[in-house]
Structures are given as structure tokens and as C-alpha cells.
Design a protein around this motif. Structure first.
Motif, PDB file in Angstrom:
ATOM      1  N   UNK A 155      -4.569 -36.195  20.799  1.00 34.91           N
ATOM      2  CA  UNK A 155      -5.611 -35.527  20.016  1.00 34.91           C
ATOM      3  C   UNK A 155      -5.966 -34.190  20.649  1.00 34.91           C
ATOM      4  N   UNK A 156      -5.982 -34.122  21.978  1.00 39.99           N
ATOM      5  CA  UNK A 156      -6.266 -32.870  22.673  1.00 39.99           C
ATOM      6  C   UNK A 156      -5.131 -31.876  22.483  1.00 39.99           C
ATOM      7  N   UNK A 157      -3.905 -32.361  22.531  1.00 40.73           N
ATOM      8  CA  UNK A 157      -2.742 -31.484  22.438  1.00 40.73           C
ATOM      9  C   UNK A 157      -2.638 -30.809  21.087  1.00 40.73           C
ATOM     10  N   UNK A 158      -2.912 -31.554  20.026  1.00 38.16           N
ATOM     11  CA  UNK A 158      -2.814 -31.002  18.673  1.00 38.16           C
ATOM     12  C   UNK A 158      -3.912 -31.643  17.828  1.00 38.16           C
ATOM     13  N   UNK A 159      -5.102 -31.052  17.925  1.00 40.72           N
ATOM     14  CA  UNK A 159      -6.266 -31.631  17.254  1.00 40.72           C
ATOM     15  C   UNK A 159      -6.095 -31.634  15.739  1.00 40.72           C
ATOM     16  N   UNK A 160      -5.515 -30.592  15.193  1.00 44.06           N
ATOM     17  CA  UNK A 160      -5.337 -30.544  13.740  1.00 44.06           C
ATOM     18  C   UNK A 160      -4.394 -31.655  13.261  1.00 44.06           C
ATOM     19  N   UNK A 161      -3.320 -31.884  13.990  1.00 45.08           N
ATOM     20  CA  UNK A 161      -2.401 -32.970  13.617  1.00 45.08           C
ATOM     21  C   UNK A 161      -3.105 -34.317  13.717  1.00 45.08           C
ATOM     22  N   UNK A 162      -3.942 -34.477  14.741  1.00 42.37           N
ATOM     23  CA  UNK A 162      -4.697 -35.711  14.899  1.00 42.37           C
ATOM     24  C   UNK A 162      -5.673 -35.932  13.760  1.00 42.37           C
ATOM     25  N   UNK A 163      -6.329 -34.857  13.329  1.00 40.59           N
ATOM     26  CA  UNK A 163      -7.272 -34.939  12.211  1.00 40.59           C
ATOM     27  C   UNK A 163      -6.538 -35.338  10.937  1.00 40.59           C
ATOM     28  N   UNK A 164      -5.379 -34.747  10.699  1.00 42.48           N
ATOM     29  CA  UNK A 164      -4.595 -35.089   9.502  1.00 42.48           C
ATOM     30  C   UNK A 164      -4.180 -36.563   9.537  1.00 42.48           C
ATOM     31  N   UNK A 170      -7.486 -42.883   6.615  1.00 40.81           N
ATOM     32  CA  UNK A 170      -8.716 -43.185   5.880  1.00 40.81           C
ATOM     33  C   UNK A 170      -8.619 -42.836   4.399  1.00 40.81           C
ATOM     34  N   UNK A 171      -7.471 -42.282   4.012  1.00 36.13           N
ATOM     35  CA  UNK A 171      -7.224 -41.883   2.618  1.00 36.13           C
ATOM     36  C   UNK A 171      -8.248 -40.852   2.147  1.00 36.13           C
ATOM     37  N   UNK A 172      -8.476 -39.876   3.022  1.00 35.25           N
ATOM     38  CA  UNK A 172      -9.381 -38.764   2.701  1.00 35.25           C
ATOM     39  C   UNK A 172      -8.541 -37.491   2.597  1.00 35.25           C
ATOM     40  N   UNK A 173      -8.375 -36.929   1.412  1.00 35.60           N
ATOM     41  CA  UNK A 173      -7.592 -35.694   1.287  1.00 35.60           C
ATOM     42  C   UNK A 173      -8.351 -34.497   1.857  1.00 35.60           C
ATOM     43  N   UNK A 174      -7.664 -33.728   2.697  1.00 39.91           N
ATOM     44  CA  UNK A 174      -8.256 -32.532   3.286  1.00 39.91           C
ATOM     45  C   UNK A 174      -7.340 -31.337   3.062  1.00 39.91           C
ATOM     46  N   UNK A 175      -7.936 -30.187   2.818  1.00 42.75           N
ATOM     47  CA  UNK A 175      -7.148 -28.958   2.730  1.00 42.75           C
ATOM     48  C   UNK A 175      -6.858 -28.453   4.135  1.00 42.75           C
ATOM     49  N   UNK A 176      -5.904 -27.536   4.252  1.00 44.38           N
ATOM     50  CA  UNK A 176      -5.603 -26.950   5.563  1.00 44.38           C
ATOM     51  C   UNK A 176      -6.830 -26.246   6.130  1.00 44.38           C
ATOM     52  N   UNK A 177      -7.613 -25.613   5.268  1.00 43.69           N
ATOM     53  CA  UNK A 177      -8.822 -24.923   5.714  1.00 43.69           C
ATOM     54  C   UNK A 177      -9.846 -25.914   6.259  1.00 43.69           C
ATOM     55  N   UNK A 178     -10.010 -27.038   5.583  1.00 47.38           N
ATOM     56  CA  UNK A 178     -10.948 -28.058   6.057  1.00 47.38           C
ATOM     57  C   UNK A 178     -10.500 -28.619   7.406  1.00 47.38           C
ATOM     58  N   UNK A 180      -8.683 -27.119   9.703  1.00 45.84           N
ATOM     59  CA  UNK A 180      -8.881 -26.094  10.728  1.00 45.84           C
ATOM     60  C   UNK A 180     -10.348 -26.005  11.147  1.00 45.84           C
ATOM     61  N   UNK A 181     -11.239 -26.048  10.177  1.00 43.02           N
ATOM     62  CA  UNK A 181     -12.668 -25.932  10.484  1.00 43.02           C
ATOM     63  C   UNK A 181     -13.182 -27.171  11.226  1.00 43.02           C
ATOM     64  N   UNK A 182     -12.703 -28.345  10.825  1.00 44.46           N
ATOM     65  CA  UNK A 182     -13.112 -29.566  11.523  1.00 44.46           C
ATOM     66  C   UNK A 182     -12.581 -29.557  12.961  1.00 44.46           C
ATOM     67  N   UNK A 183     -11.365 -29.065  13.152  1.00 49.97           N
ATOM     68  CA  UNK A 183     -10.791 -28.985  14.501  1.00 49.97           C
ATOM     69  C   UNK A 183     -11.627 -28.077  15.399  1.00 49.97           C
TER      70      UNK A 183
END
Length: 243
Positions: A155-164, A170-178, A180-183
């Protein structure tokens, strides 16, 4: 338990608070920290009326093993996000947790003394290796229960990949922008700022991978490495020491 509850589980100091905040942001699809402290959603610490009052979907937190979870969570197959972290960094973080919460633990010993407690399992969640083996056994015995293992180091190495990965689970669709902002909001600096001047601030220390090198002697590190090889080789919880 409610049908849409989500459980964030894990041995203490394996990134539970970080992942709990991140899961909350994923579910809300907004890069906003919670406006309440995690203790309100902490099953073994909070009064039931506190987490009963939380709106759905609730992101609940526990350090308990699978067998200690609420029966309804097992019956309804509540989705579980399970955190793990290499034992050496976990030990360092847990020691500092004890030292920094003197009002709770009243402990002032040196790390060299405390380390034996960690090895013996005479700390908050018992033996680190027994804990993870219990989860490994549970996951093998209940393959139909949706459980996602999230390794701190990955998760530390690639937070965005971990978030995806968590969002997909959890079956929650996220955009790339969302994503990035969550990361960004889930970054250590942002988390540290959120808890500034709050009791939780002292629990957000460094958030690094490999800080154990500043604490463990060569002998101590070797002991944990040998225990990892003995108990965790071939499991879902093989430790990652570096990124």
C-alpha cells in the motif's frame, strides 16, 4: 451487524487506522477524512450505542481474530479488509504505541526489554505469528467469506493501486481523479495533519517501511526473520521487509 457493514481487521499497528480512513474515503468516493475518531467504530472498545448511531454503510474496526468476530458477521459474510505488516516494523510501532500512551499502559521500559514481551505474545493482540496463522486457517476454512488481505508495504509502495484494489473488492467504482485525490488524502502528511492537537496524534508516528533498522539489533531482527520463515512461509502473510 447490518448487511452493508464493512470490517477493517488486523493485528495492532499494522496500518488499521490508515486503512480504516482510506476505506471510509473509498466508500464515500470523496477524499475527505472522517469527522469522528476511529474509536467510535471500534467493536471491542466503543459502547454499542456509539457504532449503532453511525450511518450506513458503517466501516467498523476490530483487532479480533476471525473466530472472535460477531456471529452475524460470519453468517452474513460481511466483507473484511484485513491489514498486515512485517513483524519488525509492527514491533517498533507497537512499542512506541505503549510508550506514547502512558496514561493507558504506564510503561516506560526500553525497547530491548519490551522486545521479549512481543516475542512471548504478552502484548495487546497476543503472539503476532499465532494471530496471522489463525487468520490463515480461517480463510482456508471459509473460502466463501470475502476477505481482502492488504499488505502495508504494498500500500505504501503504490497507494493508488492499493486503493483501486480495495475499491474493486468493495465494488465501489472510482474514477482516476477520485483515486488520485484519495491517495493524496491518505498520505502520511495529510493523516498527521488531520490528527493534529487530538489524542490520536501521538499514534501517527512515522508510517515508514524499514524503520525497524533504527531499533532492532541484528540478533533481534534475525529472531523475527526466523520466526517468519518458520510460521509464515507459504501463507498469505509472508512479510515484506522493504519496498
Amino acid at each position: 451487524m447490518r448487511p452493508d457493514d464493512i470490517l477493517v481487521c488486523g493485528y495492532a499497528k499494522t496500518g488499521c487506522h490508515w486503512i480504516w480512513e482510506t476505506v471510509n474515503m473509498i466508500v464515500k468516493r470523496r477524499a475527505e477524512h472522517t469527522n469522528y475518531l476511529k474509536v467510535i467504530a471500534f467493536l471491542e472498545m466503543a459502547a454499542p450505542e456509539l457504532y449503532d448511531a453511525l450511518p450506513s454503510p458503517r466501516i467498523l474496526n476490530t483487532h479480533n481474530e476471525y473466530e472472535e468476530l460477531p456471529d452475524q458477521a460470519k453468517a452474513m459474510k460481511t466483507k473484511i479488509v484485513l491489514t498486515t505488516r512485517n513483524p519488525k516494523d509492527t514491533a517498533v510501532s507497537l512499542y512506541n504505541h505503549h510508550i506514547n500512551l502512558k496514561e493507558v499502559y504506564n510503561y516506560e521500559g526500553e525497547f530491548s526489554d519490551w522486545f521479549q514481551f512481543f516475542l512471548n505474545g504478552t502484548v495487546d493482540n497476543g503472539n503476532y505469528f499465532d494471530y496471522h496463522l489463525a487468520w490463515e486457517k480461517a480463510m482456508n476454512e471459509h473460502p466463501d467469506h470475502p476477505i481482502l488481505v492488504v499488505k502495508y508495504e504494498e500500500m505504501k509502495q503504490d497507494t493508488q493501486a492499493g486503493i483501486r484494489r480495495i475499491a474493486n473488492f468493495l465494488e465501489v467504482p472510482l474514477t482516476d481523479d477520485q483515486v488520485a485525490k484519495i491517495a493524496t488524502a491518505a498520505g502520511f502528511g495529510s493523516m498527521k495533519k488531520k490528527f493534529q492537537n487530538q489524542p490520536t496524534e501521538k499514534l501517527i508516528r512515522k508510517g515508514e517501511v524499514g524503520d525497524w533498522r533504527n531499533w532492532l539489533t541484528e540478533e533481534q531482527a534475525k529472531k523475527l526473520d526466523n520466526l517468519s520463515k518458520q510460521f509464515l512461509t507459504g501463507t498469505r502473510f509472508e512479510p515484506i521487509d522493504r519496498i
